[in-house]
Design a protein around this motif. Structure first.
Motif, PDB file in Angstrom:
ATOM      1  N   LEU A 154      31.938  35.951  35.593  1.00 36.49           N
ATOM      2  CA  LEU A 154      32.267  35.571  34.215  1.00 36.49           C
ATOM      3  C   LEU A 154      31.190  34.681  33.604  1.00 36.49           C
ATOM      4  CD1 LEU A 154      36.132  34.959  34.427  1.00 36.49           C
ATOM      5  CD2 LEU A 154      34.875  37.021  33.747  1.00 36.49           C
ATOM      6  N   VAL A 155      30.564  33.835  34.415  1.00 30.39           N
ATOM      7  CA  VAL A 155      29.475  32.998  33.908  1.00 30.39           C
ATOM      8  C   VAL A 155      28.227  33.842  33.668  1.00 30.39           C
ATOM      9  CG1 VAL A 155      27.920  31.080  34.456  1.00 30.39           C
ATOM     10  CG2 VAL A 155      30.363  30.890  34.976  1.00 30.39           C
ATOM     11  N   ASP A 156      27.914  34.747  34.600  1.00 24.60           N
ATOM     12  CA  ASP A 156      26.717  35.578  34.460  1.00 24.60           C
ATOM     13  C   ASP A 156      26.785  36.476  33.226  1.00 24.60           C
ATOM     14  OD1 ASP A 156      25.693  34.471  36.740  1.00 24.60           O
ATOM     15  OD2 ASP A 156      26.183  36.171  38.044  1.00 24.60           O
ATOM     16  N   ALA A 157      27.994  36.838  32.823  1.00 22.67           N
ATOM     17  CA  ALA A 157      28.155  37.708  31.661  1.00 22.67           C
ATOM     18  C   ALA A 157      27.648  37.057  30.381  1.00 22.67           C
ATOM     19  CB  ALA A 157      29.625  38.089  31.502  1.00 22.67           C
ATOM     20  N   LEU A 158      27.484  35.739  30.379  1.00 28.20           N
ATOM     21  CA  LEU A 158      27.020  35.033  29.186  1.00 28.20           C
ATOM     22  C   LEU A 158      25.500  35.029  29.083  1.00 28.20           C
ATOM     23  CD1 LEU A 158      29.423  31.951  29.238  1.00 28.20           C
ATOM     24  CD2 LEU A 158      29.657  34.074  27.936  1.00 28.20           C
ATOM     25  N   GLY A 159      24.801  35.408  30.145  1.00 27.61           N
ATOM     26  CA  GLY A 159      23.343  35.472  30.107  1.00 27.61           C
ATOM     27  C   GLY A 159      22.682  34.126  29.881  1.00 27.61           C
ATOM     28  N   LYS A 187      28.616  31.843  21.873  1.00 27.29           N
ATOM     29  CA  LYS A 187      28.888  32.756  22.975  1.00 27.29           C
ATOM     30  C   LYS A 187      30.379  33.119  23.015  1.00 27.29           C
ATOM     31  CE  LYS A 187      24.746  32.638  25.078  1.00 27.29           C
ATOM     32  NZ  LYS A 187      23.919  33.818  25.392  1.00 27.29           N
ATOM     33  N   ALA A 188      30.675  34.284  23.558  1.00 23.02           N
ATOM     34  CA  ALA A 188      32.068  34.712  23.749  1.00 23.02           C
ATOM     35  C   ALA A 188      32.585  34.077  25.039  1.00 23.02           C
ATOM     36  CB  ALA A 188      32.145  36.232  23.818  1.00 23.02           C
ATOM     37  N   ILE A 189      33.198  32.904  24.908  1.00 22.36           N
ATOM     38  CA  ILE A 189      33.581  32.129  26.095  1.00 22.36           C
ATOM     39  C   ILE A 189      35.082  32.152  26.373  1.00 22.36           C
ATOM     40  CG2 ILE A 189      31.604  30.582  25.898  1.00 22.36           C
ATOM     41  CD1 ILE A 189      33.522  28.523  24.638  1.00 22.36           C
ATOM     42  N   ASP A 190      35.815  33.058  25.724  1.00 21.63           N
ATOM     43  CA  ASP A 190      37.262  33.101  25.931  1.00 21.63           C
ATOM     44  C   ASP A 190      37.619  33.316  27.398  1.00 21.63           C
ATOM     45  OD1 ASP A 190      37.649  32.685  23.279  1.00 21.63           O
ATOM     46  OD2 ASP A 190      38.128  34.764  22.769  1.00 21.63           O
ATOM     47  N   ALA A 191      36.834  34.122  28.092  1.00 20.37           N
ATOM     48  CA  ALA A 191      37.104  34.372  29.509  1.00 20.37           C
ATOM     49  C   ALA A 191      36.986  33.084  30.319  1.00 20.37           C
ATOM     50  CB  ALA A 191      36.139  35.424  30.046  1.00 20.37           C
ATOM     51  N   LEU A 192      35.941  32.277  30.031  1.00 21.24           N
ATOM     52  CA  LEU A 192      35.767  31.020  30.759  1.00 21.24           C
ATOM     53  C   LEU A 192      36.862  30.021  30.413  1.00 21.24           C
ATOM     54  CD1 LEU A 192      31.948  30.220  30.867  1.00 21.24           C
ATOM     55  CD2 LEU A 192      33.374  31.431  32.501  1.00 21.24           C
ATOM     56  N   LEU A 193      37.274  29.991  29.171  1.00 28.77           N
ATOM     57  CA  LEU A 193      38.354  29.080  28.784  1.00 28.77           C
ATOM     58  C   LEU A 193      39.650  29.461  29.488  1.00 28.77           C
ATOM     59  CD1 LEU A 193      37.646  28.640  24.961  1.00 28.77           C
ATOM     60  CD2 LEU A 193      36.947  27.169  26.862  1.00 28.77           C
ATOM     61  N   THR A 194      39.886  30.759  29.633  1.00 26.72           N
ATOM     62  CA  THR A 194      41.059  31.217  30.384  1.00 26.72           C
ATOM     63  C   THR A 194      40.938  30.817  31.844  1.00 26.72           C
ATOM     64  OG1 THR A 194      41.320  33.125  28.907  1.00 26.72           O
ATOM     65  CG2 THR A 194      42.447  33.227  31.034  1.00 26.72           C
ATOM     66  N   ALA A 207      47.202  37.422  37.011  1.00 26.38           N
ATOM     67  CA  ALA A 207      47.650  38.209  35.858  1.00 26.38           C
ATOM     68  C   ALA A 207      46.964  37.728  34.576  1.00 26.38           C
ATOM     69  CB  ALA A 207      49.167  38.108  35.715  1.00 26.38           C
ATOM     70  N   ALA A 208      46.795  36.406  34.437  1.00 26.04           N
ATOM     71  CA  ALA A 208      46.157  35.856  33.238  1.00 26.04           C
ATOM     72  C   ALA A 208      44.694  36.271  33.140  1.00 26.04           C
ATOM     73  CB  ALA A 208      46.282  34.331  33.242  1.00 26.04           C
ATOM     74  N   LEU A 209      44.033  36.469  34.278  1.00 19.43           N
ATOM     75  CA  LEU A 209      42.611  36.801  34.283  1.00 19.43           C
ATOM     76  C   LEU A 209      42.328  38.302  34.258  1.00 19.43           C
ATOM     77  CD1 LEU A 209      41.099  34.168  36.723  1.00 19.43           C
ATOM     78  CD2 LEU A 209      40.540  34.474  34.316  1.00 19.43           C
ATOM     79  N   ARG A 210      43.341  39.127  34.492  1.00 15.06           N
ATOM     80  CA  ARG A 210      43.128  40.575  34.555  1.00 15.06           C
ATOM     81  C   ARG A 210      42.414  41.134  33.323  1.00 15.06           C
ATOM     82  NH1 ARG A 210      42.121  43.081  38.957  1.00 15.06           N
ATOM     83  NH2 ARG A 210      43.644  42.652  40.577  1.00 15.06           N
ATOM     84  N   PRO A 211      42.796  40.720  32.098  1.00 10.27           N
ATOM     85  CA  PRO A 211      42.113  41.285  30.922  1.00 10.27           C
ATOM     86  C   PRO A 211      40.617  40.972  30.884  1.00 10.27           C
ATOM     87  CG  PRO A 211      44.185  40.242  30.299  1.00 10.27           C
ATOM     88  CD  PRO A 211      43.922  39.853  31.724  1.00 10.27           C
TER      89      PRO A 211
END
Length: 365
Positions: A154-159, A187-194, A207-211
């Motif tokens: 998830l961190v690497d996805a931010l480049g 940056k699109a950081i919603d994944a990291l905030l989750t 389950a919260a991280l699946r999306p």
């Protein structure tokens, strides 16, 4: 009356119980020297809990160190057995700066390592033994899991560049959502905030991280974490998931975990998969293990023991020695612990204070 039986200290009781637990799963005890060549620790200093290492020069001129860690020595001496795993446990003294005293201390450390052709069963077995180890120490305990693959993907996805990436990982470890926002503007950081917000029962967090982990490395890592937690749950081992457990990615990969005991404000157990450390030390095998920091259990004993002694028996200079000894014996035969002193020691916690002069006991000729 039967003399009072004094229980083992918590760390002594734990060591005996853990040894039996590990042996029941086929783990053999690993014994080692008190020191290693200093170079071993210099090359892997980031892996050590404490930066301080006690060194000395050997008779042949080599710079040696009193060992601050056991895992590195186990890896150094591990032998490759294709298709098999080495299952080792240890009870060893290490020498490093103590978290409680902030000075060098000889600390008993116990733990286990599983090295070789490590598969999902081996991983689950080690985590299960970590949870069982915590229960041996105290029923009020908790084991929290994380997965370095999920965090890394998830961190690497931010480049991010290397420095910013490191700062973001620090923020994740601190659950610092605001810090992530400041470091990653636009940056699109919603994944990291989750990731930062999701912690608790394994099923809920996954389950919260699946999306956010629907494909690629993130999905593979989350699938592995789910496989582990499902297998543990099926065998009655309850664990939580907390992605703030972020170990050094130069050494660790896969599942990492920490164990906590009620009453101690720090983790008493730490472990995980360290295939990268194996590779850095020229080994082809995989590995997973954990260590329990016995010095922290001293805090538990101090916090939960209401008294150091049942009876403080004060006597004066020149007291009748034979009569004093008889008074102590009488009290111990009543099942009490007794400390005879001429003055009250600082910070001593006692249930009752008895003055020998007021007992009226005299030596019987």
């Amino acid at each position: 009356m039967k003399p009072r039986e004094y229980p083992l200290k918590p760390e002594e009781r734990v060591l005996f119980a853990l040894r039996g637990l590990y042996q029941s799963y086929g783990y053999s005890q690993f014994k080692m020297s008190k020191f290693e060549e200093y170079d071993l620790y210099v090359r892997n200093k980031d892996f050590l809990i404490s930066d301080g290492v006690i060194t000395f020069t050997d008779t042949d001129g080599r710079l040696m160190a009193l060992k601050p860690d056991v895992t590195l020595s186990i890896i150094k001496n591990a032998r490759e057995v294709p298709g098999c795993v080495q299952k080792l446990y240890y009870n060893e003294n290490v020498y490093r700066v103590s978290g409680s005293t902030h000075s060098f201390k000889e600390i008993m450390q116990t733990g286990l390592e599983c090295i070789g052709d490590v598969d999902l069963y081996n991983l689950c077995e080690v985590i299960s033994l970590a949870a069982k180890s915590l229960k041996v120490i105290d029923a009020r305990s908790a084991l929290e899991l994380s997965h370095m693959g999920v965090v890394s993907a998830l961190v690497d996805a931010l480049g991010l560049d290397g420095e910013t990436r490191g700062a973001v990982l620090t923020c994740i470890g601190e659950k610092n959502a605001d810090g992530v926002r400041k470091l990653c503007p636009g940056k699109a950081i919603d994944a990291l905030l989750t990731l930062i917000a999701a912690h608790g029962p394994a099923a809920n967090v996954i389950a919260a991280l699946r999306p956010w982990c629907a494909e690629g490395a993130a999905k593979a890592a989350l699938d592995e974490l789910q496989a582990v937690t499902d297998a543990l749950s099926a065998n009655g081992v309850d664990v939580g998931v907390d992605f703030s457990i972020v170990n050094d990615m130069n050494y660790y990969n896969g599942v990492v975990f920490m164990g906590y005991i009620d009453g101690i404000p720090a983790s008493v157990l730490s472990g995980g998969q360290y295939d990268k450390l194996m590779q850095r030390m020229g080994k082809r095998e995989r590995a997973v293990g954990f260590a329990i920091y016995m010095d922290l259990l001293e805090r538990l004993e101090d916090a939960r023991r209401p008294y150091d002694v049942d009876t403080l028996l004060l006597y004066d200079e020149g007291a009748d020695v034979a009569a004093l000894a008889r008074a102590v014996r009488t009290l111990t035969e009543q099942g009490k612990s007794v400390l005879a002193q001429k003055a009250i020691p600082a910070k001593l916690r006692y249930r009752e204070l008895v003055r020998f002069a007021e007992l009226g006991i005299r030596n019987e000729e």
